[in-house]
Write an enzyme that holds these catalytic residues in place. Structure first.
Site, short mmCIF file in Angstrom:
data_model
loop_
_atom_site.label_atom_id
_atom_site.label_comp_id
_atom_site.label_asym_id
_atom_site.label_seq_id
_atom_site.Cartn_x
_atom_site.Cartn_y
_atom_site.Cartn_z
N HIS A 160 48.98 91.01 33.99
CA HIS A 160 49.54 89.70 33.65
C HIS A 160 49.93 88.92 34.89
CE1 HIS A 160 52.91 86.99 32.50
NE2 HIS A 160 52.11 86.73 31.48
N MET A 215 50.29 84.46 23.63
CA MET A 215 50.46 84.62 22.19
C MET A 215 50.11 86.04 21.79
SD MET A 215 49.19 80.87 20.94
CE MET A 215 47.70 80.97 21.91
N SER A 236 49.76 46.58 46.24
CA SER A 236 49.84 48.03 46.32
C SER A 236 51.05 48.46 45.49
CB SER A 236 50.00 48.50 47.76
OG SER A 236 50.07 49.91 47.81
N ARG A 290 43.96 88.65 16.73
CA ARG A 290 44.25 88.06 18.04
C ARG A 290 44.36 86.55 17.92
NH1 ARG A 290 42.27 91.79 22.21
NH2 ARG A 290 41.00 93.43 21.28
N CYS A 332 50.35 53.38 46.26
CA CYS A 332 50.75 54.13 47.46
C CYS A 332 51.94 55.05 47.22
CB CYS A 332 51.05 53.18 48.61
SG CYS A 332 52.40 52.03 48.30
N LYS A 373 38.47 81.39 22.10
CA LYS A 373 38.00 82.74 21.84
C LYS A 373 37.06 82.76 20.63
CE LYS A 373 40.91 85.95 22.56
NZ LYS A 373 42.09 86.84 22.50
N ARG A 407 35.04 84.12 28.46
CA ARG A 407 35.60 82.80 28.73
C ARG A 407 35.38 82.49 30.20
NH1 ARG A 407 41.89 84.77 27.97
NH2 ARG A 407 41.91 86.30 29.65
N GLY A 444 47.96 85.94 27.70
CA GLY A 444 49.19 86.68 27.48
C GLY A 444 50.28 85.93 26.76
N TYR A 456 41.73 51.64 45.19
CA TYR A 456 42.02 52.87 45.92
C TYR A 456 43.35 53.46 45.46
CZ TYR A 456 45.40 50.22 48.74
OH TYR A 456 46.46 49.45 49.14
#
Length: 959
Positions: free
Chosen positions: A539, A187, A847, A176, A914, A106, A420, A185, A934
């Protein structure tokens, strides 16, 4: 006890009466009152009589910089000078968006907007380093912070032409929180700080609006009492409700000035009853307490839980943003609201949001009043709507991303309070990325890197309720389609119950009048969220969209009764434990359990995934045991099968009979006869999978589980099986007893089965290679990868490889033909990772079976760890469930070691993973960093793994 004059609070504090016990109670006035930690603090009377020019002599007060200062420079200055306060607004900025870690998201964006000329009210940001110091030093401030804050206040006074705590035009500020990562929401925020019995009259005179002044004052007392002192908000609500009843009005906005004066008096009484002391009147003291409350909120239970749920780690703390108040509650020419530059649910390029006339910001997000659609502002305030539209597009272009913007209109003048990157659904993320690339605002590389998160793809593939199943008579209620997707579960009304039920494996839907940050645990545990109050930016809506949870909000057609654990639409009563279904895309709530369907990806999705593959070097395979799984995985972009579990093919009626006959056989010949019955089934299965994968690599794991898993459990079933196989029941029962093991996961399974019963390995090898040979005749080239499971020594591997190779030679001789095949192993025993160089001498590929490797490395039973892992996570003993997120410190070391040592022995060693970690984004990143060829995961996680692999490559600057 010392007493001050009647304009100041008493300095000692003792909790009496209705003092709070909820989350904010972690902030105790005794430990945070400035008198206890800041003995040099002036008394209220001294401070009120200190002239601004005296403050200008403070050595840590620095002039405002015009234009940006780079993050490295500011951070170095912070370390060198102890700088903790950074000015923004009114064309000045001591920071920019690159300073997110120091100023929070912020604060960095407020500085950035100031730098580019946005109408941002003046203010200053207290750094995250100051919060960190506060947390680490027994709730005390770093040296010089107080003086720097006073310098910041003076800068606001100069920019706004107002004075804090006095003058005919008093300066009020908001306080804030703002961490580096968005935590909506979680803090604390305090508005209208600086009001007392004197300044409220000054404000009334200056604005010529006494009602506005007292409305602001009562809001301040409420928020200060709740956030700073931990007084439950409900106590203040009870007070204002009593006044509304007495006056015969329904809405807060219907209360006149006299009524609001009465509310202020009642609020002060609530405050005094809960704390034992008068409401503080010294603005500087109010400010210091509020700063401490924001610092303390960083470690509140709800904030800690939110960070844990969202895997937010490595942050110093929250920044604190102190900003001049602008007012949306000064009359019908004033308003406040929140809007997105694009629709966060669909991605459509239209402004999306809500506003309220004559209101302050918390009214919009708290669901206290029903807001109006942002489009309606065009008819009420056309000039300001046009300005919002232009600013939104300018900020979107500047940041290269869809923006979530908070604004206030004060007597016709527009102010931007925050921007934001907006939270969005998976569907919206894909469309926004696609459109921003098409519009030339971002590159494809940027879109893949930062505009779509792996979890967005998970959301995109969420199930939907089949519309053909929906009977209008079954619709309980309709509400706002706050977050898309379908959810089916049992109704619960309490967040803790939701967590308990979900932990027991019961799907639940959390039903609340409205949610608050205290509900995040239950919201995370629930399949979906239903609220009777609140709008599209409430919220519940914001959090659900961010998490990909289906949510129907503002469902005003239902009445929720917490005491009796029911809700009703007026004709049907739904009780806790009843099943309901919900469609967050359409805003429908349905009675009973509905089946769900998976949506087909659209062209935007296909285009985006093509971009993903352009920036990806690591392959993504799937874990699939059936042709159906394989086909689905191919649709999701799988590039082969990394794990085909042969044991899953044995459970058909005829097959299970043959495998059971093999298990109870007393001789090799009998076992071979039973296995011969299985051979044609196995071969056909492999042919179908090979044909489906159409030339992609397929890794087939030989039989892995212990044999007793193929036998029934009950005595009745065992007797039936004995009769079916023509065996004496007593002899059969004895055989079954001998198969039982104390610890079967470490027992007679995997390669140990193949070594003691080589005929099993022979049959499976024959099925694999004969399937490949037969497909070769059809013109399809297949190179099977045969994986030997549970190897712990190189001798085990060589023994099984000899069986495979010997069987292959026999088959090739029989048909006078051959196919290429590869033999490798699953690294799932720690010892195998330690001697990987020895195994790699004979193995062509590794693997990593990280499910078992995690189990054996930690010594945790996968089947039993749930009894304690929850507590481990709550206590911080573990940051993540190691069966969900790869433990890079321990298990990861084994993966790294085995990969490096294996490739030293065999440079062309193919290495993959895997376990289900292969579809978890952070685990995929780790695999990329270790140089794996992979990853392999379940079909629905293939797109997630593809994106995570691309983002890892881009982050490494190699793609």
């Amino acid at each position: 006890m010392e007493h001050r004059n009647d304009t100041c609070i008493e300095t000692g504090v003792a909790a009496t009466g209705d003092s709070a016990t909820h989350d904010h109670a972690s902030y105790h006035p005794e430990s945070h009152h400035p008198e206890f930690h800041h003995p040099e603090l002036k008394t209220a009377g001294e401070r009120m009589n200190t002239r601004p020019e005296e403050h200008q002599k403070d050595e840590n007060t620095r002039p405002i910089h015009q234009g940006p200062i780079h993050a490295e420079t500011v951070h170095a200055e912070s370390v060198r000078t102890g700088k903790h306060v950074y000015i923004f607004g009114a064309g000045a900025a001591e920071g920019d968006r690159s300073m997110k870690q120091l100023l929070g998201g912020k604060g960095a964006n407020l500085a950035e907007m100031s730098r580019i000329g946005m109408p941002v009210p003046a203010g200053f940001t207290i750094s995250t380093e100051a919060c960190h110091y506060y947390s680490e030093h027994d709730s005390t401030w770093p040296e010089g912070l107080r003086e720097q804050i006073r310098g910041g206040v003076m800068a606001i006074e100069e920019a706004m032409g107002q004075t804090f705590g006095r003058s005919r035009n008093p300066l009020l500020v908001s306080v804030r929180s703002g961490a580096a990562e968005s935590m909506p929401g979680m803090m604390d925020t305090v508005l209208n700080l600086g009001l007392n019995d004197t300044t409220v009259e000054m404000l009334a005179d200056h604005t010529n609006n006494e009602r506005f002044a007292y409305d602001s004052y009562r809001r301040f007392i409420d928020m200060f009492g709740d956030v700073v002192m931990g007084i439950p908000h409900s106590k203040f609500e009870e007070a204002i409700e009593s006044v509304k009843r007495d006056r015969g009005v329904e809405s807060d906005t219907d209360l006149d000035t006299a009524a609001l004066r009465e509310v202020v008096s009642l609020y002060k009484a609530v405050y005094r009853k809960a704390t034992g002391y008068m409401f503080p009147s010294d603005p500087y003291e109010q400010l210091e307490w509020a700063v401490n409350a924001v610092f303390s909120s960083w470690n509140s239970q709800r904030a800690v839980k939110y960070r844990k749920i969202n895997h937010i780690t490595g942050l110093l703390g929250t920044a604190v943003n102190v900003q001049a108040m602008v007012y949306g509650n000064m009359g019908d020419d004033s308003a406040t609201g929140v809007f997105f530059t694009r629709n966060p649910s669909t991605g459509e390029n239209v402004l999306y949001g809500e506003f309220l006339l004559n209101s302050q910001g918390e009214d919009v997000v708290a669901g206290i009043r029903t807001p109006q659609d942002i489009g309606e502002l065009k008819g009420v305030m056309p000039e300001q709507y046009g300005q919002l539209h232009d600013i939104g597009k300018r900020l979107e272009q500047h940041y290269g991303n869809m923006q979530d913007i908070e604004f206030t209109i004060q007597r016709g003048t527009l102010y931007i309070l925050q921007t934001r990157s907006g939270k969005r659904t998976g569907r919206a993320a894909i469309r926004i990325a696609h459109d921003l690339v098409a519009d030339g605002l971002v590159s494809k590389r940027t879109a893949v890197k930062s505009l779509v998160e792996p979890r967005h793809l998970d959301q995109l593939l969420h199930p939907q309720i089949d519309s053909e199943q929906v009977d209008e008579k079954e619709i309980l209620a309709t509400g706002l389609p706050a977050s898309p997707g379908a959810a089916v579960g049992k109704v619960v009304f309490d967040s803790k119950v939701a967590e308990t039920e979900a932990a027991a494996g019961h799907p639940v839907i959390l039903v609340r009048i409205e949610t608050s940050p205290e509900d995040v645990g239950g919201m995370a545990a629930a399949e979906g969220i239903l609220t009777s109050r609140g709008g599209m930016t409430s919220h519940a809506a914001v959090v659900a969209r961010g998490w990909g949870k289906p949510c129907v909000a503002g469902c005003e057609g239902i009445i929720i009764d917490y005491d009796n654990h029911t809700f009703t639409n007026g004709s049907t009563i739904v009780r806790e434990g009843d099943w309901i279904s919900m469609d967050g895309t359409k805003g429908l709530v349905l009675m009973g359990q509905k089946e769900v369907v998976y949506p087909e990806p659209d062209q935007d999705y296909r285009d985006f995934m093509e971009w993903v593959d352009e920036y990806r070097s690591m392959r993504v395979r799937t874990n699939a045991d059936t042709p159906e799984d394989a086909r689905r995985a191919l649709e999701f972009g799988a590039e082969g099968i990394g794990l085909c579990r042969t044991e899953h093919m044995f459970f058909g009626k005829d097959r299970i009979r043959a495998i059971r006959r093999m298990i109870v056989s007393e001789t090799t010949r009998a076992r071979k006869e039973a296995l011969a019955e299985l051979l044609p089934y196995q071969k056909e299965d492999f042919k179908e999978i090979f044909r489906t994968m159409a030339g992609y690599p397929v890794t087939i794991r030989l039989l892995d589980p212990p044999l007793h898993e193929f036998l029934p459990d009950t005595e009745e079933e065992l007797n039936e099986l004995a009769d079916e196989l023509g065996l004496k029941r007593s002899r059969f029962a004895n055989k079954v007893r001998n198969l039982k093991e104390f610890n079967p996961m470490l027992g007679h399974r995997g390669c140990r089965l193949g070594i003691t019963f080589p005929e099993i390995t022979e049959m499976q090898t024959r099925a694999i290679l004969e399937a490949a040979l037969e497909l070769k005749e059809d013109g399809l080239v297949v190179e099977p990868e045969i994986m030997i499971p549970l190897v712990g020594t190189s001798q085990e591997f060589r023994a099984q490889k000899w069986v495979i190779d010997h069987t292959a030679e026999e088959i090739f001789a029989e048909v006078s033909d051959s196919v290429r095949y590869h033999v490798g192993t699953m690294i799932e025993i720690p010892r195998a990772a330690l001697v990987a160089d020895q195994i790699a001498k004979d193995a062509e590929f590794f693997s990593f079976g990280t499910n078992d490797l995690t189990q054996m490395t930690f010594g945790y039973s996968r089947d039993d760890a749930g009894k304690f892992l929850g507590e481990y996570l709550r206590e911080g003993i573990l940051q993540d469930d190691p069966f969900q997120v790869l433990d890079t410190e321990g298990v990861g070391q084994l993966v790294s070691m085995a990969t490096q040592n294996g490739r030293k022995r065999r440079p062309d060693l193919k290495v993959g993973i895997c376990g289900e970690h292969g579809g978890e984004p952070r685990s995929v990143t780790f695999c990329y960093q270790q140089g794996l060829n992979y990853v392999s995961c379940s079909p629905f996680r293939v797109p997630i793994a593809r994106l995570a692999a691309a983002q890892a490559c881009i982050a490494d600057d190699r793609c």
